[in-house]
Design a protein around this motif. Structure first.
Motif, PDB file in Angstrom:
ATOM      1  N   ALA A  53      10.292  -7.831  58.753  1.00  0.00           N
ATOM      2  CA  ALA A  53      11.170  -7.189  59.735  1.00  0.00           C
ATOM      3  C   ALA A  53      11.191  -7.931  61.060  1.00  0.00           C
ATOM      4  N   VAL A  54      10.051  -8.457  61.506  1.00  0.00           N
ATOM      5  CA  VAL A  54       9.991  -9.048  62.847  1.00  0.00           C
ATOM      6  C   VAL A  54      10.296 -10.539  62.861  1.00  0.00           C
ATOM      7  N   ALA A  55      10.206 -11.202  61.699  1.00  0.00           N
ATOM      8  CA  ALA A  55      10.415 -12.654  61.702  1.00  0.00           C
ATOM      9  C   ALA A  55      11.129 -13.169  60.456  1.00  0.00           C
ATOM     10  N   GLY A  56      10.848 -12.591  59.305  1.00  0.00           N
ATOM     11  CA  GLY A  56      11.452 -13.074  58.076  1.00  0.00           C
ATOM     12  C   GLY A  56      10.430 -13.701  57.146  1.00  0.00           C
ATOM     13  N   VAL A  57      10.642 -13.518  55.841  1.00  0.00           N
ATOM     14  CA  VAL A  57       9.770 -14.059  54.793  1.00  0.00           C
ATOM     15  C   VAL A  57      10.638 -14.825  53.808  1.00  0.00           C
ATOM     16  N   GLN A  58      10.153 -15.973  53.370  1.00  0.00           N
ATOM     17  CA  GLN A  58      10.875 -16.758  52.367  1.00  0.00           C
ATOM     18  C   GLN A  58       9.903 -17.201  51.286  1.00  0.00           C
ATOM     19  N   ARG A  59      10.376 -17.179  50.041  1.00  0.00           N
ATOM     20  CA  ARG A  59       9.558 -17.595  48.902  1.00  0.00           C
ATOM     21  C   ARG A  59      10.139 -18.873  48.308  1.00  0.00           C
ATOM     22  N   VAL A  60       9.283 -19.848  48.064  1.00  0.00           N
ATOM     23  CA  VAL A  60       9.734 -21.139  47.557  1.00  0.00           C
ATOM     24  C   VAL A  60       8.922 -21.508  46.328  1.00  0.00           C
ATOM     25  N   ASP A  61       9.436 -22.466  45.568  1.00  0.00           N
ATOM     26  CA  ASP A  61       8.794 -22.927  44.332  1.00  0.00           C
ATOM     27  C   ASP A  61       7.812 -24.047  44.654  1.00  0.00           C
ATOM     28  N   GLY A  62       6.573 -23.896  44.181  1.00  0.00           N
ATOM     29  CA  GLY A  62       5.560 -24.901  44.439  1.00  0.00           C
ATOM     30  C   GLY A  62       5.884 -26.244  43.823  1.00  0.00           C
ATOM     31  N   ASP A  63       6.484 -26.240  42.624  1.00  0.00           N
ATOM     32  CA  ASP A  63       6.842 -27.505  41.982  1.00  0.00           C
ATOM     33  C   ASP A  63       7.814 -28.310  42.841  1.00  0.00           C
ATOM     34  N   LYS A  64       8.779 -27.621  43.443  1.00  0.00           N
ATOM     35  CA  LYS A  64       9.786 -28.304  44.245  1.00  0.00           C
ATOM     36  C   LYS A  64       9.212 -28.795  45.570  1.00  0.00           C
ATOM     37  N   HIS A  65       8.034 -28.292  45.949  1.00  0.00           N
ATOM     38  CA  HIS A  65       7.397 -28.728  47.193  1.00  0.00           C
ATOM     39  C   HIS A  65       6.141 -29.548  46.919  1.00  0.00           C
ATOM     40  N   ALA A  66       6.058 -30.113  45.713  1.00  0.00           N
ATOM     41  CA  ALA A  66       5.033 -31.106  45.352  1.00  0.00           C
ATOM     42  C   ALA A  66       3.616 -30.538  45.352  1.00  0.00           C
ATOM     43  N   PHE A  67       3.443 -29.249  45.052  1.00  0.00           N
ATOM     44  CA  PHE A  67       2.102 -28.691  44.840  1.00  0.00           C
ATOM     45  C   PHE A  67       1.733 -28.888  43.379  1.00  0.00           C
ATOM     46  N   THR A  68       0.491 -29.335  43.123  1.00  0.00           N
ATOM     47  CA  THR A  68       0.088 -29.638  41.761  1.00  0.00           C
ATOM     48  C   THR A  68      -1.404 -29.412  41.596  1.00  0.00           C
ATOM     49  N   ARG A  69      -1.821 -29.208  40.345  1.00  0.00           N
ATOM     50  CA  ARG A  69      -3.247 -29.131  40.019  1.00  0.00           C
ATOM     51  C   ARG A  69      -3.795 -30.503  39.641  1.00  0.00           C
ATOM     52  N   GLU A  70      -2.919 -31.456  39.451  1.00  0.00           N
ATOM     53  CA  GLU A  70      -3.346 -32.802  39.081  1.00  0.00           C
ATOM     54  C   GLU A  70      -2.802 -33.794  40.101  1.00  0.00           C
ATOM     55  N   PRO A  71      -3.417 -33.844  41.267  1.00  0.00           N
ATOM     56  CA  PRO A  71      -2.892 -34.719  42.325  1.00  0.00           C
ATOM     57  C   PRO A  71      -2.994 -36.182  41.939  1.00  0.00           C
ATOM     58  N   GLY A  72      -2.017 -36.935  42.398  1.00  0.00           N
ATOM     59  CA  GLY A  72      -2.057 -38.366  42.149  1.00  0.00           C
ATOM     60  C   GLY A  72      -2.990 -39.056  43.128  1.00  0.00           C
ATOM     61  N   GLU A  73      -2.945 -40.367  43.094  1.00  0.00           N
ATOM     62  CA  GLU A  73      -3.789 -41.145  43.987  1.00  0.00           C
ATOM     63  C   GLU A  73      -3.399 -40.878  45.439  1.00  0.00           C
ATOM     64  N   ALA A 129       5.093 -20.204  45.429  1.00  0.00           N
ATOM     65  CA  ALA A 129       4.718 -19.792  44.074  1.00  0.00           C
ATOM     66  C   ALA A 129       4.091 -20.982  43.347  1.00  0.00           C
ATOM     67  N   LEU A 130       2.840 -20.818  42.921  1.00  0.00           N
ATOM     68  CA  LEU A 130       2.111 -21.914  42.269  1.00  0.00           C
ATOM     69  C   LEU A 130       1.975 -21.726  40.769  1.00  0.00           C
ATOM     70  N   ASP A 131       1.675 -20.507  40.332  1.00  0.00           N
ATOM     71  CA  ASP A 131       1.406 -20.268  38.917  1.00  0.00           C
ATOM     72  C   ASP A 131       1.643 -18.795  38.640  1.00  0.00           C
ATOM     73  N   GLU A 132       1.910 -18.468  37.379  1.00  0.00           N
ATOM     74  CA  GLU A 132       2.104 -17.080  36.989  1.00  0.00           C
ATOM     75  C   GLU A 132       1.261 -16.780  35.746  1.00  0.00           C
ATOM     76  N   PRO A 133      -0.039 -16.554  35.937  1.00  0.00           N
ATOM     77  CA  PRO A 133      -0.892 -16.216  34.798  1.00  0.00           C
ATOM     78  C   PRO A 133      -0.646 -14.777  34.363  1.00  0.00           C
ATOM     79  N   ALA A 134      -1.471 -14.325  33.440  1.00  0.00           N
ATOM     80  CA  ALA A 134      -1.293 -12.963  32.921  1.00  0.00           C
ATOM     81  C   ALA A 134      -1.450 -11.926  34.033  1.00  0.00           C
ATOM     82  N   GLY A 135      -2.295 -12.213  34.993  1.00  0.00           N
ATOM     83  CA  GLY A 135      -2.511 -11.269  36.087  1.00  0.00           C
ATOM     84  C   GLY A 135      -1.548 -11.497  37.225  1.00  0.00           C
ATOM     85  N   ASP A 136      -2.063 -11.380  38.450  1.00  0.00           N
ATOM     86  CA  ASP A 136      -1.230 -11.569  39.633  1.00  0.00           C
ATOM     87  C   ASP A 136      -0.819 -13.033  39.778  1.00  0.00           C
ATOM     88  N   ALA A 137       0.354 -13.235  40.347  1.00  0.00           N
ATOM     89  CA  ALA A 137       0.837 -14.596  40.576  1.00  0.00           C
ATOM     90  C   ALA A 137      -0.032 -15.290  41.616  1.00  0.00           C
TER      91      ALA A 137
END
Length: 535
Positions: free
Chosen positions: A427-447, A389-397
């Motif tokens: 059903a055949v393997a499994g799906v997991q949802r994680v938070d982008g912030d906790k996995h260091a995804f950002t729109r303003e990457p550092g150096e 999950a990266l962002d939740e704008p007015a439309g689709d996430a």
């Protein structure tokens, strides 16, 4: 069926045979062994009318012959190599199931039927026999009692070990495709068509490499103990395992990303990467560069990037480049045209052999270790999809998606009409949802500090975790020692209390005796004084 847990299929003991099976036997020399193999096939309990036998002579001189009365047909392949011979037989095969059989492996009478009972339950299976290796003298005619003729025989130790370690490959085995060995293995023909023929560029390891591609196409791998067979003599691998591994590993490492233990070089690229990221190249130069540059700086070097855009529509006559309406596309194309790990494609084109696909919205940058963490999570949990999950704008996430290619292939095979593909993957393997912030995804990457810094940080984190684990173990041992010491003190206290009680009782008895003695003495003295006074 989740993962490789084929136990849910439960094939019936009795079934009505309907599928045709094509038995392909590549052969070079050893006419005496081939004759015995064909005699074994003639005794199979599976209907002969549904069995096609193709013997491929791989350049034997003088040519191989088929015994009189055999139902097999002979194909000649002059190009050397077992893979070429198998492909020649595959081109002639018409069955619903392809059965690879070596020309020195004799099937017991019920082996083919044991394979086919599984194939009648699902159309995406690969079934392997239990082979025993015999060094008994070869009979001229195959006897009725194969056990008496070929025992004692040695089991296929590697296969048995693999099956025992993974509860029959039903647990989350990372490489179930290793079971695909050519000695006596059957595969659904549709899966073979999806995966493609044997790789005849390989010197050795063709069976495993094809097994990997079958796995990528959604295959389930089943060891069948009822399908027994005898290998007439030892294999070349049994005689020269180290030499074979040396040759095989040099080639399969490039083609099987699942063999990460063969990919130990910290920076080199491989023919088939472990993960391919897909980025929309039309999202603007800065946004595309943010994502692609972050991916290329990842600690996962075994990675490629596909940037999708209308590259063939760009104007090559750039007399007024600043006024070009496709300027951003031109910049993206020019910036990555010569980067070896980036491919500019007009449509999404991902090699089906790549195990994982990361779909990343342009403008989002993963941290240098983010992809590695997601891959570890997918491997440990056996997941088919991780949604970030990266962002939740007015439309689709907005989400990034790490997809396991083999799980999506299986999901396409089993999804019901109208069922969302992600639900089938769940059903055949499994799906997991994680938070982008906790996995260091950002729109303003550092150096971008480079892979070495992040790698060093990861190593330091692992070292710290190991240190803390060791310290925790030390503290647990200390607590155990304290508990033992406390128990000893409690025991000592109880014993001391018992001793004090005994002493108190003895003292009380002594005091009582002393009081008695005093009383007696007093009476005696008084009596003696009385007598004197009266006298």
């Amino acid at each position: 069926m989740r993962g490789n847990d084929y136990r849910v299929l439960q094939p019936p003991e009795r079934f009505t045979p309907e599928l045709r099976v094509s038995v392909i036997i590549p052969a070079y020399g050893a006419q005496d062994k081939l004759d015995l193999v064909l005699q074994g096939l003639a005794r199979q309990t599976y209907p002969a009318a549904l069995t096609e036998i193709i013997v491929v002579d791989n350049g034997t001189s003088p040519p191989l012959r088929l015994p009189g009365g055999t139902a097999a047909r002979l194909v000649v392949c002059d190009k050397p190599g077992r893979a070429c011979a198998r492909n020649a037989g595959l081109a002639e095969a018409t069955g619903d199931v392809i059965f690879w059989l070596d020309s020195d492996v004799v099937l017991t009478p019920g082996a083919t039927e044991a394979h086919m009972r599984w194939h009648h339950t699902a159309a995406y299976l690969s079934v392997t026999s239990y082979i025993r290796f015999t060094e008994a003298p070869l009979p001229e005619v195959l006897p009725d009692d194969l056990e008496a003729a070929f025992e004692p025989a040695a089991p296929h130790a590697w296969l048995v070990g693999l099956v025992e370690r993974t509860d029959g490959l039903t647990t989350n085995s990372p490489r179930p495709f290793s079971l695909h060995v050519g000695g006596a293995t059957s595969v659904n023909a549709g899966l073979v068509q999806a995966a493609g023929p044997m790789d005849d560029d390989l010197i050795l390891g063709q069976d495993t490499e094809m097994g990997f591609r079958l796995y990528q196409a959604g295959a389930v791998f089943i060891p069948e103990p009822r399908a027994r067979a005898y290998h007439l003599g030892p294999t070349m691998r049994m005689r020269k395992q180290k030499s074979i591994d040396r040759v095989s590993h040099a080639f399969v490492a490039d083609r099987i990303p699942a063999y990460q233990w063969l990919r130990t070089h910290p920076t080199r690229e491989w023919k088939v990467p472990n993960v391919t990221a897909v980025v929309d190249g039309t999202a603007g130069y800065e946004a595309v560069r943010t994502s692609v540059d972050a991916l290329l700086a990842s600690t996962v070097v075994d990675l490629s990037v596909v940037v999708v855009g209308p590259w063939d529509a760009l104007d090559r006559d750039r007399r007024a480049p600043l006024n070009d309406p496709n300027l951003d596309l031109v910049l993206v194309h020019g910036h990555y045209e010569h980067e070896s790990r980036v491919r500019l494609a007009t449509a999404e084109e991902v090699d089906p052999r790549v195990p994982f696909v990361l779909r990343l919205p342009a403008g989002w940058a993963p941290g240098e270790d983010s992809v590695a963490v997601l891959l570890d999570l997918a491997r440990v949990e056996g997941l088919g999809l991780i949604e970030v999950a990266l962002d939740e704008p007015a439309g689709d996430a907005v989400t990034a998606r790490l997809e396991r290619v083999s799980s999506f292939a299986r999901a396409r095979l089993v999804a019901r009409a109208g069922e969302p593909l992600d639900d089938a993957v769940e059903a055949v393997a499994g799906v997991q949802r994680v938070d982008g912030d906790k996995h260091a995804f950002t729109r303003e990457p550092g150096e971008l500090l480079g892979r070495r810094s992040a790698y060093k940080a990861r190593i330091q984190a692992k070292a710290e975790a190991a240190r803390l684990a060791k310290e925790s173990e030390r503290l647990r041992a200390q607590v155990t020692r304290w508990r033992d010491e406390a128990a000893r003190w409690r025991k000592s206290t109880v014993e001391l209390r018992r001793e004090v009680g005994t002493l108190r009782r003895e003292l009380y008895a002594a005091q009582k005796a002393q009081r008695g003695m005093r009383a007696t003495l007093s009476v005696t003295v008084k009596r003696a004084l009385g007598k004197r006074l009266r006298g």
